[in-house]
Write a protein that holds these residues in place. Sequence first.
Motif, mmCIF file in Angstrom:
data_model
loop_
_atom_site.group_PDB
_atom_site.id
_atom_site.type_symbol
_atom_site.label_atom_id
_atom_site.label_comp_id
_atom_site.label_asym_id
_atom_site.label_seq_id
_atom_site.Cartn_x
_atom_site.Cartn_y
_atom_site.Cartn_z
ATOM 1 N N ASN A 256 -14.546 -10.129 -11.427
ATOM 2 C CA ASN A 256 -14.144 -10.028 -9.620
ATOM 3 C C ASN A 256 -14.219 -8.282 -9.821
ATOM 4 N N CYS A 257 -13.941 -8.005 -10.668
ATOM 5 C CA CYS A 257 -13.343 -6.436 -10.555
ATOM 6 C C CYS A 257 -14.236 -5.736 -10.591
ATOM 7 N N GLU A 258 -14.093 -4.352 -10.010
ATOM 8 C CA GLU A 258 -15.183 -3.377 -10.095
ATOM 9 C C GLU A 258 -14.134 -1.757 -10.356
ATOM 10 N N PHE A 259 -14.711 -1.127 -11.219
ATOM 11 C CA PHE A 259 -13.725 -0.050 -11.200
ATOM 12 C C PHE A 259 -13.808 1.621 -10.821
ATOM 13 N N PHE A 260 -13.220 2.014 -11.199
ATOM 14 C CA PHE A 260 -13.392 3.836 -10.410
ATOM 15 C C PHE A 260 -12.524 4.878 -10.426
ATOM 16 N N GLU A 261 -12.939 5.705 -10.654
ATOM 17 C CA GLU A 261 -11.718 6.717 -11.230
ATOM 18 C C GLU A 261 -10.965 7.389 -10.390
ATOM 19 N N THR A 262 -11.351 7.051 -9.063
ATOM 20 C CA THR A 262 -10.371 7.560 -8.183
ATOM 21 C C THR A 262 -10.132 7.001 -7.166
ATOM 22 N N ALA A 263 -9.151 6.773 -6.443
ATOM 23 C CA ALA A 263 -9.233 5.946 -4.950
ATOM 24 C C ALA A 263 -9.855 6.173 -4.211
ATOM 25 N N LYS A 264 -10.335 7.538 -3.836
ATOM 26 C CA LYS A 264 -11.724 8.371 -2.938
ATOM 27 C C LYS A 264 -12.982 6.979 -3.516
ATOM 28 N N GLN A 265 -13.364 6.881 -4.628
ATOM 29 C CA GLN A 265 -14.309 6.110 -5.120
ATOM 30 C C GLN A 265 -14.459 4.646 -4.163
ATOM 31 N N ALA A 266 -12.822 3.974 -4.639
ATOM 32 C CA ALA A 266 -12.346 3.179 -4.151
ATOM 33 C C ALA A 266 -12.478 2.859 -2.256
ATOM 34 N N LEU A 267 -12.048 3.881 -1.740
ATOM 35 C CA LEU A 267 -12.215 3.430 -0.655
ATOM 36 C C LEU A 267 -13.690 3.694 0.468
ATOM 37 N N LEU A 268 -14.842 4.332 -0.498
ATOM 38 C CA LEU A 268 -15.719 4.911 -0.341
ATOM 39 C C LEU A 268 -16.976 3.660 -0.504
ATOM 40 N N ALA A 269 -16.664 2.845 -1.158
ATOM 41 C CA ALA A 269 -17.201 2.020 -1.643
ATOM 42 C C ALA A 269 -16.752 0.107 -0.821
ATOM 43 N N SER A 270 -15.754 0.567 0.718
ATOM 44 C CA SER A 270 -15.220 -0.539 1.396
ATOM 45 C C SER A 270 -14.070 -1.353 0.836
ATOM 46 N N PHE A 271 -13.128 -0.650 -0.311
ATOM 47 C CA PHE A 271 -12.567 -1.295 -0.382
ATOM 48 C C PHE A 271 -11.130 -0.760 0.047
ATOM 49 N N ARG A 272 -9.841 -1.462 0.498
ATOM 50 C CA ARG A 272 -8.762 -0.833 1.422
ATOM 51 C C ARG A 272 -6.880 -0.842 0.571
ATOM 52 N N PRO A 273 -6.789 -0.471 0.565
ATOM 53 C CA PRO A 273 -5.472 -0.061 -0.328
ATOM 54 C C PRO A 273 -4.573 -1.542 -0.577
ATOM 55 N N CYS A 274 -4.204 -2.013 -1.519
ATOM 56 C CA CYS A 274 -3.214 -3.026 -1.858
ATOM 57 C C CYS A 274 -1.863 -2.869 -1.239
ATOM 58 N N LYS A 275 -1.451 -3.164 -0.221
ATOM 59 C CA LYS A 275 0.186 -2.973 -0.205
ATOM 60 C C LYS A 275 1.018 -3.668 -0.948
ATOM 61 N N ARG A 276 0.795 -3.673 -2.218
ATOM 62 C CA ARG A 276 2.192 -4.145 -2.980
ATOM 63 C C ARG A 276 1.884 -2.809 -3.642
ATOM 64 N N CYS A 277 1.524 -2.398 -4.469
ATOM 65 C CA CYS A 277 1.342 -1.488 -5.617
ATOM 66 C C CYS A 277 0.675 0.331 -4.486
ATOM 67 N N HIS A 278 0.856 -0.053 -3.324
ATOM 68 C CA HIS A 278 0.550 1.183 -2.793
ATOM 69 C C HIS A 278 -0.390 2.097 -3.680
ATOM 70 N N PRO A 279 -1.589 2.660 -3.751
ATOM 71 C CA PRO A 279 -2.567 2.991 -4.633
ATOM 72 C C PRO A 279 -2.627 4.118 -3.980
ATOM 73 N N LEU A 280 -2.631 4.952 -2.955
ATOM 74 C CA LEU A 280 -2.966 6.325 -2.108
ATOM 75 C C LEU A 280 -1.432 6.641 -2.224
ATOM 76 N N SER A 281 -0.841 5.600 -2.264
ATOM 77 C CA SER A 281 0.541 7.126 -2.712
ATOM 78 C C SER A 281 1.093 7.004 -4.357
ATOM 79 N N HIS A 282 1.762 8.679 -4.186
ATOM 80 C CA HIS A 282 2.101 9.279 -5.676
ATOM 81 C C HIS A 282 2.522 7.855 -6.777
ATOM 82 N N PRO A 283 1.715 8.132 -8.033
ATOM 83 C CA PRO A 283 1.693 6.445 -8.890
ATOM 84 C C PRO A 283 3.697 6.489 -9.209
ATOM 85 N N ASN A 284 4.078 7.908 -8.507
ATOM 86 C CA ASN A 284 5.868 6.956 -9.739
ATOM 87 C C ASN A 284 6.608 7.499 -8.061
#
Length: 349
Positions: free
Chosen positions: A50-78
């Motif tokens: 059930n996993c699809e892997f991407f190099e960047t957050a942009k690629q995931a967004l273009l594949a119609s995935f929305r950002p997780c509300k727990r790990c906030h992938p669009l924010s800085h990683p730390n």
Amino acid sequence: MTFRVERKQEYYQALIEKNSQYEGQFYVGVKTTGVFCRPTCPARKPKFENCEFFETAKQALLASFRPCKRCHPLSHPNHVSEVVRILVKAIETNPEKRWKDVDFQQISIDASTARRQFKKRFGMTFVEYARARRMGIAMKQIRGGEPVIDAQFSVGYESSSGFRDAFSRIMGTAPSSLESIHTLKASWLDTRLGPMIAIADDEALYLLEFVDRRGLEREIERLRQQTKSAIIPGTAPPIQSIEMELTQYFDGKRIEFHTPIRYLGSPFQQKVWEHLRNIPSGATQSYSALATLVGQPTAYRAVARANGANQLAIIVPCHRIINANGDLGGYGGGLSRKEWLINHEKQTR
């Protein structure tokens, strides 16, 4: 970008383990929920199929995935939590203050939450951070010619013995011996590949390492002993310089570093480190080739040990050394980071 099956399995294992060494290297889209996450997401893990892997957050967004509300992938990683941000600001507003439970209640922050989040971010609790900050102020006052008793009262200590013990525990010497203390500032730097710690005085950078490097605590303690220094939270011109240069490096806008550095090693180690800095960005060398360059072709094991003793990650590019057969070899920051850095430099070049 389509990843090989082996790479997908590697990334899935990193996701299961919440391995921070893969931060910034991939994102995972979960087909059953439609969200995408970073490798360290605390949410329940999906099945591999059930996993699809991407190099960047942009690629995931273009594949119609929305950002997780727990790990906030669009924010800085730390990204800094709001609790940490509020408390650091409070300390800088009144650095002499000695914090009590009622102080946390007044700003609606739980003391145990502050302790836990500071430990995660800085490697020390909030109380330890605030105490180290106070002792830094006391040291500055004493060095400026103020009596020790005045510095003691200004940072909230009524007992001379209590102040002396706390000062000695942090600074490594008593207030009366202050003229012999060399002070190093330690600062946390957020990077695309995860947090790093930088330690410097006003003249040069002594250490730059990934925070999750194995044995980092022992490395910092050796640095303290070698330099006979107190290491306290704070920043310095070399830290500000390397933070700017690292941002440019990860953005693909820089291949050389000009922040002044200070080596702490034997003459042989320093010779190895200088040759490492001469390896062009985007290129790699073997241990045996590096041994030949330093004039000791049979000393490749000593070269490997010097490589491992390097305390200035990325600046002294030990990640550019690989095995003679083309394998990556070892790397204190993790092999996934080593591979990413090599590929990043090839693309930048």
